[in-house]
Design an enzyme around this catalytic site. Structure first.
Site, PDB file in Angstrom:
ATOM      1  N   ARG A  15      48.778  11.679  20.731  1.00 57.20           N
ATOM      2  CA  ARG A  15      49.262  12.971  20.233  1.00 57.20           C
ATOM      3  C   ARG A  15      50.680  13.293  20.695  1.00 57.20           C
ATOM      4  NH1 ARG A  15      44.125  16.227  22.280  1.00 57.20           N
ATOM      5  NH2 ARG A  15      43.945  14.318  23.515  1.00 57.20           N
ATOM      6  N   TYR A 385      94.478   5.290  33.143  1.00 57.05           N
ATOM      7  CA  TYR A 385      93.901   4.203  32.348  1.00 57.05           C
ATOM      8  C   TYR A 385      95.026   3.423  31.687  1.00 57.05           C
ATOM      9  CZ  TYR A 385      90.722   2.012  28.953  1.00 57.05           C
ATOM     10  OH  TYR A 385      90.007   1.119  28.200  1.00 57.05           O
TER      11      TYR A 385
HETATM   12  C1  UD1 Z   1      37.983  15.342  29.086  1.00 60.99           C
HETATM   13  C2  UD1 Z   1      36.526  15.741  29.458  1.00 60.99           C
HETATM   14  C3  UD1 Z   1      36.289  17.214  29.084  1.00 60.99           C
HETATM   15  C4  UD1 Z   1      37.329  18.095  29.743  1.00 60.99           C
HETATM   16  C5  UD1 Z   1      38.731  17.620  29.386  1.00 60.99           C
HETATM   17  C6  UD1 Z   1      39.748  18.402  30.194  1.00 60.99           C
HETATM   18  C7  UD1 Z   1      35.125  13.756  29.199  1.00 60.99           C
HETATM   19  C8  UD1 Z   1      34.157  13.060  28.364  1.00 60.99           C
HETATM   20  N1  UD1 Z   1      35.593  14.905  28.745  1.00 60.99           N
HETATM   21  O1  UD1 Z   1      38.093  15.414  27.673  1.00 60.99           O
HETATM   22  O2  UD1 Z   1      34.996  17.611  29.498  1.00 60.99           O
HETATM   23  O3  UD1 Z   1      37.148  19.455  29.352  1.00 60.99           O
HETATM   24  O4  UD1 Z   1      38.905  16.224  29.714  1.00 60.99           O
HETATM   25  O5  UD1 Z   1      41.037  18.082  29.787  1.00 60.99           O
HETATM   26  O6  UD1 Z   1      35.446  13.284  30.261  1.00 60.99           O
HETATM   27  N2  UD1 Z   1      41.145   7.989  29.907  1.00 60.99           N
HETATM   28  C9  UD1 Z   1      41.165   6.684  30.333  1.00 60.99           C
HETATM   29  N3  UD1 Z   1      40.363   5.778  29.756  1.00 60.99           N
HETATM   30  C10 UD1 Z   1      39.518   6.104  28.741  1.00 60.99           C
HETATM   31  C11 UD1 Z   1      39.503   7.435  28.294  1.00 60.99           C
HETATM   32  C12 UD1 Z   1      40.323   8.347  28.898  1.00 60.99           C
HETATM   33  O7  UD1 Z   1      41.903   6.351  31.271  1.00 60.99           O
HETATM   34  O8  UD1 Z   1      38.813   5.213  28.252  1.00 60.99           O
HETATM   35  C13 UD1 Z   1      41.998   8.968  30.563  1.00 60.99           C
HETATM   36  C14 UD1 Z   1      43.027   9.586  29.637  1.00 60.99           C
HETATM   37  O9  UD1 Z   1      44.225   8.851  29.690  1.00 60.99           O
HETATM   38  C15 UD1 Z   1      43.207  10.984  30.217  1.00 60.99           C
HETATM   39  C16 UD1 Z   1      41.860  11.278  30.863  1.00 60.99           C
HETATM   40  O10 UD1 Z   1      41.193  10.044  30.993  1.00 60.99           O
HETATM   41  O11 UD1 Z   1      44.214  11.013  31.212  1.00 60.99           O
HETATM   42  C17 UD1 Z   1      41.023  12.225  30.022  1.00 60.99           C
HETATM   43  O12 UD1 Z   1      40.766  11.645  28.755  1.00 60.99           O
HETATM   44  P1  UD1 Z   1      40.883  12.468  27.409  1.00 60.99           P
HETATM   45  O13 UD1 Z   1      40.624  11.569  26.292  1.00 60.99           O
HETATM   46  O14 UD1 Z   1      42.167  13.227  27.395  1.00 60.99           O
HETATM   47  O15 UD1 Z   1      39.626  13.461  27.597  1.00 60.99           O
HETATM   48  P2  UD1 Z   1      39.383  14.809  26.868  1.00 60.99           P
HETATM   49  O16 UD1 Z   1      38.921  14.573  25.493  1.00 60.99           O
HETATM   50  O17 UD1 Z   1      40.569  15.675  27.052  1.00 60.99           O
HETATM   51 CA    CA Z   2      42.895  15.404  27.916  1.00 60.80          CA
END
Ligand code: UD1
Ligand code: CA
Length: 470
Positions: A15, A385
């Protein structure tokens, strides 16, 4: 208590629409992931492991080899991300702090208060939560009738009742390390996104008959950064925090909406910062200064009681009680000593200017060494220069007076107490106490205008005006 940290930073950051990982985007002059790392270090979590993806090089460059990294090959969710850290966590006794890499607002206070809650309560884990005005997209904290946390449900998996919950998961947690490992081993991916949710570990631990606490903090402290708008919001909030810190230390900030000061900048008390200023890098500003309006200072040192108006200063140092600006450009590697005046449209580059020297208007000083109490006439240029490779300035010794619109060529030395006649082009050294004149002698032609019938007079006022109108 042994505390280590797992930071999830493998996300693509789709995003953000950037070539770079979203966790390396800058907020107040510091990459997001570094804000996270610094908050952890401030909370004494020195042992940190980062879950990284394809853009790991950028993250490694920022955090260096002080911390550990685990590569997550496929992004199968936050639970899957933390699972990758299992080899790092196994055999550890204490707590594991889990944080998302995209939340620069996290503070050591939030981490410390959560750890304290773990220590004081009988908890398997503490979830850091907040009350969101708009909870869209967030996991919701589900509590029972007594207010105990029961589980976290993701927005996309929530029913109508659950969607009304305003308390949201920040994706920040403290776990008992052994219990985290045990719960991770039992995660499934039967949910709307077919992912391994870290949030499900909470329900699993509660199912085991254990307690989970919720540490409710301000929403701002938990904000994540997913897109450019959230990046701006985060920068604004962190900037205000920085400004408030300076105000608490006795700096007068005139406008918290247009002044931007990076983390790490130092400012002395009773200094006044006017609207539109940006102060970045390792800048250090003394006491009783007036900075601005509209001034950019990057990586520079400014002494006490100096005033800088509408100007740019980069990688340079300015002494005490100097008057700089308006519209002055101090380029890198310039050393300006005390009581110097550099006025409108003066540019300085890679030069040293000693005490009490004045260049009040329209002057260029490049690669030169300037003594004390030198007076630059308006329009003086150091011709540094040769048009090829070499940039060599001149040496101007103490007390030299340079008449307006003079050019001082490369390598020339103007001796102590010498004068330069206005309009000179000085191509060779001038001895101390001497006068350098480098211009054609003036000749006057008597009655030239009348003999050629060229008197302009009042009729030209009208003629010139007509000419400008067409
Ligand atoms: C997550 C939480 C949600 C919370 C929100 C807060 C879960 C399932 N959901 O959702 O409850 O309210 O954060 O912002 O945990 N990442 C990895 N590897 C992966 C997936 C994600 O490293 O396979 C990292 C992303 O880079 C990010 C973080 O984990 O920094 C959170 O992942 P993201 O996909 O942003 O989770 P949300 O959908 O925001
Ligand atoms: Ca997030």
């Amino acid at each position: 208590m042994e505390i280590c940290a797992v930071v999830m930073a493998a996300g693509e950051g789709t995003r953000m629409k950037s070539k770079h990982s979203k966790v390396v985007q800058m907020v107040a002059g510091k990459p997001i992931v570094k804000w996270v790392a610094d908050a952890l270090a401030d909370a004494n979590c020195e042992e940190q492991v980062y879950i990284v993806g394809d853009k790991q090089d950028e993250i490694r460059k920022i955090l260096g080899e002080e911390v550990a990294y685990v590569f997550q090959e496929q992004r199968l969710g936050t639970g899957h991300a933390v699972m990758q850290a299992a080899p790092f966590l196994e055999g550890r006794n204490g707590y594991t702090v889990v944080l998302p890499g995209d939340s620069p607002m996290i503070t050591a206070d939030t981490i410390n208060s959560s750890v304290k809650m773990m220590e004081e309560g009988d908890y398997a884990a503490v979830v850091i939560t907040s009350i969101a005005e708009d909870a869209t997209g967030y996991g919701r904290i589900v509590r029972d009738s007594e207010g105990n946390v029961v589980k976290i449900v993701e927005h996309r998996d929530a029913n109508e009742e659950e969607l009304k919950i305003k308390e949201v998961n920040s994706s920040m947690y403290v776990f008992k390390t052994a219990l985290l490992l045990s719960a991770l081993g039992r995660l499934g991916s039967q949910n709307a996104q077919k992912e391994y949710y870290l949030t499900d570990t909470i329900g699993i631990l509660i199912g085991d008959g254990l307690n989970v606490g919720a540490n409710i903090v301000s929403f701002d402290d938990t904000r994540g950064v997913n897109d450019r708008y959230q990046l701006m919001q985060a920068a604004r909030i962190i900037n205000k925090r920085i400004l408030h810190k300076h105000m608490a230390n006795g700096v007068q900030i005139m406008d918290e909406d247009t002044i931007w000061i990076n983390e790490g900048v130092k400012i002395g008390r009773d200094t006044l910062i006017l609207p539109g200023c940006t102060i970045t890098g390792e800048s250090q500003i003394g006491e009783d200064c007036i900075i601005g309006e509209n001034t950019r200072i990057d990586n520079s040192f400014i002494g006490n009681s100096t005033e800088i108006d509408n100007s740019i200063v980069t990688d340079s140092s300015i002494g005490e009680e100097c008057r700089i600006g308006p519209f002055t450009h101090i380029r890198p590697l310039s050393i300006i000593r005390d009581h110097v005046t550099l006025g409108a449209y003066v540019e300085v580059k890679s030069s040293t200017i000693d005490e009490y020297t004045r260049a009040r208007h329209l002057t260029y000083i490049g690669d030169s060494t300037i003594g004390k109490n030198v007076n630059f006439g308006c329009g003086t240029v150091t011709c540094n220069y040769d048009g090829q490779e070499e940039k060599i300035g001149c040496v101007i010794e103490d007390n030299v007076f340079i008449g307006g619109n003079s050019n001082i060529l490369s390598s020339v030395v103007l001796g102590k107490d010498s004068y330069i006649a206005a309009g000179s082009t000085i191509t060779s050294d001038v001895p101390p106490l001497g006068l350098g004149i480098g211009r054609a002698r003036q000749t006057n032609k008597e009655d030239w205008v009348s003999t050629r019938n060229r008197i302009r007079g009042a009729k030209y006022i009208e003629l010139d005006r007509m000419r400008y109108e067409v």
